[in-house]
Design an enzyme around this catalytic site. Sequence first.
Site, PDB file in Angstrom:
ATOM      1  N   CYS A 121       1.416  -1.140  -0.123  1.00  0.00           N
ATOM      2  CA  CYS A 121       0.388  -0.113   0.005  1.00  0.00           C
ATOM      3  C   CYS A 121       0.776   1.024   0.151  1.00  0.00           C
ATOM      4  CB  CYS A 121      -0.959  -0.096   0.948  1.00  0.00           C
ATOM      5  SG  CYS A 121      -2.621   0.789   0.838  1.00  0.00           S
ATOM      6  N   CYS A 131      -3.971   6.129   0.175  1.00  0.00           N
ATOM      7  CA  CYS A 131      -3.587   4.507  -0.292  1.00  0.00           C
ATOM      8  C   CYS A 131      -2.710   4.579  -1.693  1.00  0.00           C
ATOM      9  CB  CYS A 131      -4.504   3.752   0.163  1.00  0.00           C
ATOM     10  SG  CYS A 131      -5.088   3.792   1.851  1.00  0.00           S
ATOM     11  N   LYS A 196     -12.503  -4.409   2.837  1.00  0.00           N
ATOM     12  CA  LYS A 196     -11.681  -4.234   4.023  1.00  0.00           C
ATOM     13  C   LYS A 196     -12.796  -2.577   3.906  1.00  0.00           C
ATOM     14  CE  LYS A 196      -7.703  -1.209   4.566  1.00  0.00           C
ATOM     15  NZ  LYS A 196      -6.375  -0.946   4.069  1.00  0.00           N
ATOM     16  N   GLU A 234     -16.509  -7.661  -3.855  1.00  0.00           N
ATOM     17  CA  GLU A 234     -15.250  -7.356  -3.930  1.00  0.00           C
ATOM     18  C   GLU A 234     -14.311  -8.518  -3.622  1.00  0.00           C
ATOM     19  OE1 GLU A 234     -13.437  -5.058  -3.988  1.00  0.00           O
ATOM     20  OE2 GLU A 234     -14.772  -3.003  -3.232  1.00  0.00           O
ATOM     21  N   LYS A 249     -11.926  -7.828   7.064  1.00  0.00           N
ATOM     22  CA  LYS A 249     -10.764  -6.590   7.608  1.00  0.00           C
ATOM     23  C   LYS A 249     -11.885  -5.411   7.570  1.00  0.00           C
ATOM     24  CE  LYS A 249      -6.489  -3.743   7.990  1.00  0.00           C
ATOM     25  NZ  LYS A 249      -6.052  -2.885   7.355  1.00  0.00           N
ATOM     26  N   TYR A 314      -2.134  -8.924  16.548  1.00  0.00           N
ATOM     27  CA  TYR A 314      -0.954  -8.378  17.289  1.00  0.00           C
ATOM     28  C   TYR A 314      -1.325  -9.367  18.572  1.00  0.00           C
ATOM     29  CZ  TYR A 314      -1.342  -4.705  14.338  1.00  0.00           C
ATOM     30  OH  TYR A 314      -1.912  -3.685  13.018  1.00  0.00           O
TER      31      TYR A 314
HETATM   32  C1  PBG Z   1      -2.477   0.186   5.228  1.00  0.00           C
HETATM   33  C2  PBG Z   1      -3.378  -0.118   5.879  1.00  0.00           C
HETATM   34  C3  PBG Z   1      -3.729  -0.127   7.266  1.00  0.00           C
HETATM   35  C4  PBG Z   1      -4.406  -1.529   7.830  1.00  0.00           C
HETATM   36  C5  PBG Z   1      -3.373  -2.332   7.936  1.00  0.00           C
HETATM   37  N1  PBG Z   1      -3.008  -2.264   6.461  1.00  0.00           N
HETATM   38  C6  PBG Z   1      -4.794   1.352   7.461  1.00  0.00           C
HETATM   39  C7  PBG Z   1      -5.499   1.761   6.781  1.00  0.00           C
HETATM   40  O1  PBG Z   1      -5.954   1.155   5.500  1.00  0.00           O
HETATM   41  O2  PBG Z   1      -6.192   3.007   6.894  1.00  0.00           O
HETATM   42  C8  PBG Z   1      -4.688  -1.039   9.169  1.00  0.00           C
HETATM   43  C9  PBG Z   1      -4.065  -1.856  10.592  1.00  0.00           C
HETATM   44  C10 PBG Z   1      -4.733  -2.207  11.888  1.00  0.00           C
HETATM   45  O3  PBG Z   1      -5.820  -1.432  12.442  1.00  0.00           O
HETATM   46  O4  PBG Z   1      -4.483  -2.600  12.642  1.00  0.00           O
HETATM   47  N2  PBG Z   1      -3.562   0.572   3.969  1.00  0.00           N
END
Ligand code: PBG
Length: 327
Positions: A121, A131, A196, A234, A249, A314
């Site tokens: 990204c 992004c 996402k 998607e 996600k 995490y």
């Molecule tokens: C990059 C990305 C993000 C996360 C994973 N890849 C941030 C976003 O889209 O703002 C979030 C991961 C997390 O909150 O643990 N685009």
Amino acid sequence: MTNFTGVRLRRLRESAPLRRMVQETRLSVSDFVYPMFVTHGRNVRNEIEPMPGIYQLSLDNLMAEVGEVSELGIPAVLLFGIPAKKDARGTEAYEARGIVQEAIRVIKQTVPELMVITDVCLCDYTDHGHCGVIADEKVDNDATLELLAKTAVGHAEAGADMVAPSAMMDGQVAAIRDALDSGGFEQTPIMAYSAKYASAFYGPFRVAAQSAPQFGDRKGYQMDPGSIKQAMREIAQDIDQGADLVMVKPALAFLDVLSAARDAFGHPLAAYNVSGEYAMVKAAAGNEWIDGRRVTTEILTSIKRAGADIIISYHAKEIAGWLASER
Ligand code: PBG
């Protein structure tokens, strides 16, 4: 006592060994991917305030940390980079000496058996925090594809075992698949962040990666939390474009999406237990308002029960330790 058939479901719950035998969903260390934040400099180990126990690490400290991750039996890490400088086109994302590219080499030298997945990204690398590249105050989808493809190929050249595009640009999986194949990386799998959502649960991550958008928000490319049919489209589209694994996600507020994806698709399915989900548990547990270990285990179990094959979390290190201590 009328209407009671004598069926006693409690029999299965009477003893611990029997409860264990009939348990339908069991976590394993093999389910987990551990996300990590890598940064320039030496001897950096900055704890991310809203994510206790998670650090921005410089490469020297990364070595010890990945050794520990591998010892715990966690099969893979997912890398995010904090660049030396950000610019409009996110240049460090696709530079050979970019921080993620360097981190991949370090890990592959230290613990070659640990699988390295990279987030693909631009938001960590752009000064505007979006992004992709900007044209007329909007993220330019097609101009971004080329840069994402270049980033993915660069990661593969540095030794990444798998790439994970997360920009939510239309066509990103196809563009990356094409570029990997022409670069001689036809065996490198793609884990697509397919469904996402534009989520407030990413708040702590944006502190960790210093990647908050400087104007507007991500609603023009990430999904609306009210929609699930679009999530299925998607995912279907990413599969058509060649995604090897697909993802939903965040995880916890989207377990219905995960479950629907499980029913609809045979592909390996990942769920991202994101930063805000982690932060909430840590904050409450830190205040002793909840039992952190039990709540964490329950949440991760729910994600697997809903259909995830792979859980990016995490909590991976702590759960690995707990699972080992239960043997
Ligand atoms: C990059 C990305 C993000 C996360 C994973 N890849 C941030 C976003 O889209 O703002 C979030 C991961 C997390 O909150 O643990 N685009």
